[in-house]
Scaffold this motif. Sequence first.
Motif, PDB file in Angstrom:
ATOM      1  N   PHE A  99      -1.532   5.452   3.419  1.00  0.00           N
ATOM      2  CA  PHE A  99      -2.804   4.756   3.620  1.00  0.00           C
ATOM      3  C   PHE A  99      -2.828   4.141   5.015  1.00  0.00           C
ATOM      4  O   PHE A  99      -1.906   3.424   5.409  1.00  0.00           O
ATOM      5  N   TRP A 103      -2.910   5.375  -6.672  1.00  0.00           N
ATOM      6  CA  TRP A 103      -4.100   4.720  -6.125  1.00  0.00           C
ATOM      7  C   TRP A 103      -5.080   5.771  -5.612  1.00  0.00           C
ATOM      8  O   TRP A 103      -4.670   6.783  -5.037  1.00  0.00           O
ATOM      9  N   ASP A 104      -6.352   5.502  -5.849  1.00  0.00           N
ATOM     10  CA  ASP A 104      -7.387   6.441  -5.408  1.00  0.00           C
ATOM     11  C   ASP A 104      -7.511   6.424  -3.886  1.00  0.00           C
ATOM     12  O   ASP A 104      -7.078   5.488  -3.213  1.00  0.00           O
ATOM     13  N   THR A 105      -8.129   7.468  -3.330  1.00  0.00           N
ATOM     14  CA  THR A 105      -8.351   7.547  -1.887  1.00  0.00           C
ATOM     15  C   THR A 105      -9.185   6.354  -1.418  1.00  0.00           C
ATOM     16  O   THR A 105     -10.224   6.051  -2.014  1.00  0.00           O
ATOM     17  N   PRO A 106      -8.742   5.641  -0.388  1.00  0.00           N
ATOM     18  CA  PRO A 106      -9.504   4.472   0.097  1.00  0.00           C
ATOM     19  C   PRO A 106     -10.937   4.844   0.483  1.00  0.00           C
ATOM     20  O   PRO A 106     -11.168   5.885   1.104  1.00  0.00           O
ATOM     21  N   GLN A 107     -11.871   3.976   0.120  1.00  0.00           N
ATOM     22  CA  GLN A 107     -13.285   4.181   0.426  1.00  0.00           C
ATOM     23  C   GLN A 107     -13.812   3.011   1.255  1.00  0.00           C
ATOM     24  O   GLN A 107     -13.389   1.870   1.054  1.00  0.00           O
ATOM     25  N   GLU A 155      -7.719  -3.222  -8.027  1.00  0.00           N
ATOM     26  CA  GLU A 155      -8.282  -2.840  -6.732  1.00  0.00           C
ATOM     27  C   GLU A 155      -7.492  -3.518  -5.617  1.00  0.00           C
ATOM     28  O   GLU A 155      -6.934  -4.602  -5.808  1.00  0.00           O
ATOM     29  N   VAL A 182     -11.921  -1.369   3.705  1.00  0.00           N
ATOM     30  CA  VAL A 182     -11.787  -0.268   2.758  1.00  0.00           C
ATOM     31  C   VAL A 182     -11.166  -0.820   1.478  1.00  0.00           C
ATOM     32  O   VAL A 182     -10.552  -1.885   1.474  1.00  0.00           O
ATOM     33  N   SER A 183     -11.340  -0.062   0.388  1.00  0.00           N
ATOM     34  CA  SER A 183     -10.717  -0.469  -0.868  1.00  0.00           C
ATOM     35  C   SER A 183     -10.229   0.759  -1.614  1.00  0.00           C
ATOM     36  O   SER A 183     -10.707   1.872  -1.399  1.00  0.00           O
ATOM     37  N   SER A 184      -9.264   0.526  -2.475  1.00  0.00           N
ATOM     38  CA  SER A 184      -8.720   1.583  -3.318  1.00  0.00           C
ATOM     39  C   SER A 184      -8.597   1.034  -4.729  1.00  0.00           C
ATOM     40  O   SER A 184      -8.230  -0.134  -4.916  1.00  0.00           O
ATOM     41  N   LEU A 210       0.825  -1.205   0.000  1.00  0.00           N
ATOM     42  CA  LEU A 210       0.000   0.000   0.000  1.00  0.00           C
ATOM     43  C   LEU A 210       0.861   1.257   0.000  1.00  0.00           C
ATOM     44  O   LEU A 210       1.987   1.243   0.516  1.00  0.00           O
TER      45      LEU A 210
END
Length: 466
Positions: free
Chosen positions: A182, A223-227, A198, A213-215, A178
Motif C-alpha cells: 500500500f 484488506w481491500d484495494t485503497p480507494q 477500515e 484514501v481508505s481500505s 498497512l
Amino acid sequence: MKKKYFLAGLILAGALSMGAAVIDDAKELIIAGDYRQAITMLTELAAKEPKNTNANLLLGDCYKALHKDAEAIEYYEKAVAKGNNDARLGLIEIAIREYRLDDVETLTAAYEKELKKKGKKAVNRLEEVTGNLDRTRNMLNRVEKIVVFDSINVPEQEFFTYYRLSPESGSLNSTSVLPQDFATAETTVVFEPESGTEMMWSAPDEDNNYRLVSSVALYGNEWDTPQPVGDHLGEGGDANYPFMMPDGITLYFANDGENSLGGYDIFITRRDGNSFFQPQNLGMPYNSPYNDYMLAIDETTGVGWWATDRNRKEGEVTIYMFKPADMRVNVDVNSPDLRERATLSSIRSTWEDGEDYTELRDKIAEISQSVHKMKASCHFVMPDGKVITRPEQLHSSDARMALEQYIDLKKSIDENKAMLAKLRRQFASGDTSVADEILHLEKQELDDAVTIKQVANEVIEAEQAE
C-alpha cells in the motif's frame, strides 16, 4: 596619482565581484533549501560589507524560512535602513503571520510610497506577499473561544503516539499497520475506528499530490484495494492526517491547499452518502500560518487534541489539549486579548475563571496506550465479518491463546518480509553475497504462510466451539 586611483578602483571592483559571487552562491543554497549554510556565508559577508543590503535582505529571507522571525526582522530592518525597499516585503509577510495588521498597513504604505518615488511598479510581488491578508483578517473576526487546558512539546516524528484516546474514539497508528504494497505519503498517520473494519491515511495520487484514501477489511485478514476519500478535499494541495468521528460522518483532516493560511490547516467535512461536502477551514486558534494538523476529539473523555509547529521548536511539535464545545462561540473582535487567543501565546489566558481542569487531565492520564498498541498488531476477521482487535474480545480461552500465537507469528512474518525486501534491494544493487539468505527467507515465507493459516483456523474453530 592616476596609477594609485586606478589600483584602488581595481581593488574595489574585485571586492564588489567577490561580494556578488557570495550573493549568487547564497541564492543557490536558498533555492536548494540549505538555509543554514547560506546564513553562514551571508553573515561573513555582512560583517565584511556592512552596507551590503542584499546580504541583509537574504539573511532575513533565510531566517524567515526557518521561522526565526525575530532574527529575520533584525536583518530586514537593517536592509530597509540602508535603502532596500524589497526588505519591507519580508517585514510585511512576518507581520501578517503574527496578525499585526496595523503594522501591515504601515509597511505597505511605506513600500508603495518608495516605489512611487522611484517610478517603479511591483504590484504582483506585493499581491503575492499579501495573498493571505484578507483570509487572516476574516479569521481574526471569528476566533473561536475555546479552553486549551494543557500542552506538551513532543518529537515531531512520533507525535501521534502521545495522543491518549479512548478505544471508542479509534486509534492513531504508524504506516507499519498497512500491507507492504500500500502506498503512503512520506509522513502520515493511519486512523482506524474501534471496529477495525477500515483504515484511512494519505497516499500520493498520479500527480504526486497527497490525497486521503481508505481500505476496508476483508475476510481472511486481507484488506481491500485503497480507494480515494473525496478527491476535492485537498483543494489543490495535499490532504493528510484524517480522523473520523465515531458517527462515521464527521471527518477532520489537514490540507495545505488554496484555503490554508500557510502550511497545513485543519478542516472539517461531513459525509454525504458516498461523498463528502466541501470542507470548511476550522479557523483560529486551531490554524495558523504554520503547520496545524491531526485534530482528534474524544467524546468519552471530553478532550480534543491537535498538533502544530507554530512554536518553532526544531524537531518538535506542540500538542494542544482542549475542551470541545457543543456550539461555537467566538471571541469578541474588540477584545484586548483577541490576538493572544488567536495565536495561543498563553494557554492560561483561555482558562475560565475559577475552573479546575484536573479532572480532564486525570481522565486522559488513566487511558492506557497498550490498547492501541494491541490494535496495531492485531486485526483478525471472523467468518461473520466481526473484526477482533484484541484477545479479550474472544469468549474461548483456547481461542484467546491461539490468537496470541497468531499475533506473535504475524509480527515475525512482517519482520521477515521487511528483511527480505532489504536483502533483495542489496542484491539488485550488486551485492550477491546475500543470495543464500534470500533463499532461506523465501522458504521461511512459504512455511509461515501455511502455519499462520493453520493458527487462524484454530482461532476460529475454538471460538465457534464455545
